[in-house]
Scaffold this active site. Structure first.
Site, PDB file in Angstrom:
ATOM      1  CB  SER A  25      -0.599   0.589   0.960  1.00 46.18           C
ATOM      2  OG  SER A  25      -1.862   1.200   1.246  1.00 46.18           O
ATOM      3  CE  LYS A  76     -12.743  -0.610   0.948  1.00 45.95           C
ATOM      4  NZ  LYS A  76     -12.269  -0.073  -0.940  1.00 45.95           N
ATOM      5  CG  ASN A  97     -12.942   4.044   2.574  1.00 47.35           C
ATOM      6  OD1 ASN A  97     -13.367   4.938   2.949  1.00 47.35           O
ATOM      7  ND2 ASN A  97     -12.411   4.241   1.684  1.00 47.35           N
ATOM      8  CG  ASP A 112     -13.372   4.363  -1.826  1.00 43.44           C
ATOM      9  OD1 ASP A 112     -12.115   4.722  -1.817  1.00 43.44           O
ATOM     10  OD2 ASP A 112     -12.955   2.657  -2.087  1.00 43.44           O
ATOM     11  N   GLY A 136     -19.467  -0.894 -13.797  1.00 44.51           N
ATOM     12  CA  GLY A 136     -19.313  -1.904 -12.598  1.00 44.51           C
ATOM     13  C   GLY A 136     -19.592  -1.627 -11.605  1.00 44.51           C
ATOM     14  CB  ALA A 140     -13.917   1.180  -7.592  1.00 44.96           C
ATOM     15  N   GLY A 261      -7.360   7.136 -12.049  1.00 48.56           N
ATOM     16  CA  GLY A 261      -7.653   7.186 -11.136  1.00 48.56           C
ATOM     17  C   GLY A 261      -6.852   7.425  -9.565  1.00 48.56           C
TER      18      GLY A 261
END
Ligand code: NAD
EC number: 1.1.1.25
Length: 299
Positions: A25, A76, A97, A112, A136, A140, A261
């Protein structure tokens, strides 16, 4: 820049990131540099936490009086019953998140979607009152859809393939129609004529699928530049690689506003930073520091 040894003392407040895997990360680097830049006495550390260790890890936020934590996959959704309160957007998205600890009371947020909307604002773009076509309905896609609808996008066409996320796409459409003024409809990516028409009608096309990212980095759901208008926005939530196949097709079409993104990733972090510290993250500074070359990053 203040060195870590000068910064961390007996008063330093801890913020975590709980996910598995998570050692890759960029979030610790992002937040710790922002704390140092603003002279804030916080430290941000990543912890390998899976579904099994999640309950005790969440309890430790209270025990250690941490200010909060980021939460990523696979935690999550699983984290929700372990919290005391949920922000309304997190409740609608069904995922968290970011956790904020107020003296033992843990509240879950999702940043997000707000990160997505803020990244457009940063570019001087406003999609309120307009139509969005979105591919999607995973983590996200759901966050983007719900926040855009809450913020005033007027019409939304949500596309998905018939995989395990199809029911979630259906749920997102239902919840948006029920709880916001946005009119949402469900569509199949497999219906190419419909997909093309809905993209051509929209002010913004957003791809929130994993297509364009490893192992699908050579693929795009839209291959024909004629599907795009020059005056629209094309947004890919993928940020590694920096220029996805979808973005290349949009650029070929001469689309004026084409984004990866990265802005969304930075702004979701900035939203969490604000929730914990009350301060604005120095986003431009962090962008220059972390992303001025082709480093591959993921949250
Ligand atoms: P997810 O696994 O929760 O959802 C995946 C989505 O992609 C689903 O809707 C699924 O149906 C769709 N999909 C998968 N394979 C597909 C295919 N071959 N064709 C069409 N659709 C397909 O994943 P997620 O966490 O929502 O992540 C999705 C993307 O968003 C990833 O690329 C991720 O990097 C990116 N992301 C970016 C940010 C950011 O801050 N920029 C934040 C989160 C996720």
């Amino acid at each position: 820049m203040i060195e870590m040894t000068e910064r961390i003392d007996g008063h330093t407040i801890l913020i975590g990131l709980m996910a598995y895997p998570i050692r890759h990360s960029m979030s610790p680097t992002m937040h710790n540099n922002a704390f140092a830049k603003l002279g804030l006495n916080y430290a941000y550390l990543a912890f390998e936490v899976d579904n099994d260790s999640l309950p005790s890890a969440i309890q430790s936020i209270r025990t250690l009086d941490m200010r909060g934590s980021n939460i990523s996959m696979p935690n999550k959704q699983k984290v929700i019953p372990l919290l005391d309160k949920l922000d309304p957007a997190a409740e609608m998205v069904g995922a968290v998140n970011t956790i904020v600890n107020d003296h033992g009371t843990l509240t879950g947020y999702t940043t997000d979607g707000t990160g997505f909307m803020q990244s457009l604002k940063d570019e001087g773009l406003d999609i309120r009152g307009q139509k969005m076509t979105l591919a999607g309905a995973g983590g996200a896609g759901t966050a983007v859809a719900i926040q855009a609808a809450l913020d005033g996008v007027k019409e939304m066409s949500i596309f998905n393939i018939h995989d395990e996320f199809w029911d979630n796409a259906k749920r997102n459409v239902d919840i948006i129609n029920e709880k916001t003024d946005c009119k949402a409809t469900l569509h199949s990516i497999e219906d190419k004529d419909d997909f093309k028409k809905e993209i051509q009608d929209a002010a913004i096309y957003c791809d929130a699928t994993g297509v364009g990212m490893k192992p699908l980095e050579n693929e795009t759901l839209v291959t024909d530049p004629n599907w795009f208008r020059k005056d629209m926005i094309v947004f890919d939530t993928v940020y590694a690689p920096r220029t996805t196949k979808l973005m290349q097709v949009a650029e070929q079409a001469g689309v004026e506003h084409v984004f990866n993104g990265l802005g969304m990733m930075l702004e979701q972090g900035a939203e969490a930073f604000k929730l914990w510290t009350g301060e604005s993250m120095p986003v431009d500074y962090i962008r220059d520091l972390l992303f001025n070359d082709d480093k591959v990053a993921s949250k």
